[in-house]
Design a protein around this motif. Structure first.
Motif, mmCIF file in Angstrom:
data_model
loop_
_atom_site.group_PDB
_atom_site.id
_atom_site.type_symbol
_atom_site.label_atom_id
_atom_site.label_comp_id
_atom_site.label_asym_id
_atom_site.label_seq_id
_atom_site.Cartn_x
_atom_site.Cartn_y
_atom_site.Cartn_z
ATOM 1 N N LEU A 206 6.117 60.623 -12.822
ATOM 2 C CA LEU A 206 5.577 60.039 -11.600
ATOM 3 C C LEU A 206 4.307 60.783 -11.186
ATOM 4 C CD1 LEU A 206 5.686 58.108 -9.207
ATOM 5 C CD2 LEU A 206 7.246 59.721 -8.075
ATOM 6 N N ILE A 207 4.330 62.094 -11.275
ATOM 7 C CA ILE A 207 3.150 62.891 -10.932
ATOM 8 C C ILE A 207 1.972 62.502 -11.822
ATOM 9 C CG2 ILE A 207 2.177 65.228 -11.000
ATOM 10 C CD1 ILE A 207 4.898 66.221 -9.954
ATOM 11 N N ALA A 208 2.207 62.355 -13.102
ATOM 12 C CA ALA A 208 1.143 61.966 -14.038
ATOM 13 C C ALA A 208 0.580 60.592 -13.672
ATOM 14 C CB ALA A 208 1.660 61.977 -15.462
ATOM 15 N N ALA B 66 1.539 65.218 -3.340
ATOM 16 C CA ALA B 66 1.910 66.505 -2.750
ATOM 17 C C ALA B 66 3.414 66.555 -2.472
ATOM 18 C CB ALA B 66 1.127 66.740 -1.462
ATOM 19 N N GLU B 67 3.959 65.461 -1.934
ATOM 20 C CA GLU B 67 5.396 65.410 -1.644
ATOM 21 C C GLU B 67 6.214 65.578 -2.923
ATOM 22 O OE1 GLU B 67 6.002 61.672 0.323
ATOM 23 O OE2 GLU B 67 4.954 62.326 2.133
ATOM 24 N N GLU B 68 5.833 64.855 -3.949
ATOM 25 C CA GLU B 68 6.579 64.917 -5.210
ATOM 26 C C GLU B 68 6.461 66.307 -5.839
ATOM 27 O OE1 GLU B 68 9.204 63.724 -7.995
ATOM 28 O OE2 GLU B 68 8.620 62.526 -6.254
ATOM 29 N N SER B 69 5.297 66.908 -5.755
ATOM 30 C CA SER B 69 5.063 68.229 -6.351
ATOM 31 C C SER B 69 5.902 69.320 -5.690
ATOM 32 C CB SER B 69 3.592 68.601 -6.252
ATOM 33 O OG SER B 69 2.811 67.715 -7.012
ATOM 34 N N HIS C 57 -6.428 56.248 -1.518
ATOM 35 C CA HIS C 57 -6.575 57.530 -2.222
ATOM 36 C C HIS C 57 -5.810 58.621 -1.469
ATOM 37 C CE1 HIS C 57 -8.692 61.207 -3.551
ATOM 38 N NE2 HIS C 57 -8.818 60.563 -4.696
ATOM 39 N N ALA C 58 -5.962 58.659 -0.151
ATOM 40 C CA ALA C 58 -5.269 59.657 0.670
ATOM 41 C C ALA C 58 -3.756 59.466 0.613
ATOM 42 C CB ALA C 58 -5.765 59.583 2.113
ATOM 43 N N SER C 59 -3.318 58.212 0.592
ATOM 44 C CA SER C 59 -1.889 57.919 0.515
ATOM 45 C C SER C 59 -1.302 58.426 -0.805
ATOM 46 C CB SER C 59 -1.672 56.411 0.638
ATOM 47 O OG SER C 59 -0.332 56.085 0.418
ATOM 48 N N ILE C 60 -2.011 58.179 -1.891
ATOM 49 C CA ILE C 60 -1.554 58.661 -3.198
ATOM 50 C C ILE C 60 -1.543 60.184 -3.209
ATOM 51 C CG2 ILE C 60 -2.141 58.803 -5.655
ATOM 52 C CD1 ILE C 60 -3.117 55.878 -5.422
ATOM 53 N N ASP C 61 -2.540 60.787 -2.584
ATOM 54 C CA ASP C 61 -2.619 62.247 -2.515
ATOM 55 C C ASP C 61 -1.401 62.822 -1.782
ATOM 56 O OD1 ASP C 61 -4.047 64.591 -3.194
ATOM 57 O OD2 ASP C 61 -4.824 64.740 -1.151
ATOM 58 N N ARG C 62 -1.000 62.175 -0.691
ATOM 59 C CA ARG C 62 0.194 62.623 0.054
ATOM 60 C C ARG C 62 1.460 62.473 -0.792
ATOM 61 N NH1 ARG C 62 -2.558 60.083 4.206
ATOM 62 N NH2 ARG C 62 -1.385 58.172 3.921
ATOM 63 N N ARG C 63 1.582 61.338 -1.478
ATOM 64 C CA ARG C 63 2.759 61.119 -2.341
ATOM 65 C C ARG C 63 2.810 62.157 -3.453
ATOM 66 N NH1 ARG C 63 2.825 55.403 -4.680
ATOM 67 N NH2 ARG C 63 4.716 56.199 -5.642
#
Length: 52
Positions: free
Chosen positions: A34-36, A22-25, A14-20
């Motif tokens: 990808l964000i969706a 944030a990076e993409e955003s 979950h934290a890894s997806i959250d970081r990805r």
């Protein structure tokens, strides 16, 4: 009840997806598709974490 190791693994994912997410955003031209998808994955994981 889930094992602590499994719970920790879900939370780490979950934290890894959250970081990805944030990076993409924060990119100049974020990939909205990808964000969706990342948001959907994150929500599924959160549901699994909470349900156990």
């Amino acid at each position: 009840m889930q094992s602590t190791a499994h719970q920790s693994a879900l939370e780490a994912k979950h934290a890894s997806i959250d970081r990805r997410l944030a990076e993409e955003s924060h990119r100049p031209l974020p990939d909205t598709a990808l964000i969706a998808e990342l948001k959907k994955q994150k929500l599924r994981l959160k549901d699994e974490i909470v349900s156990h």
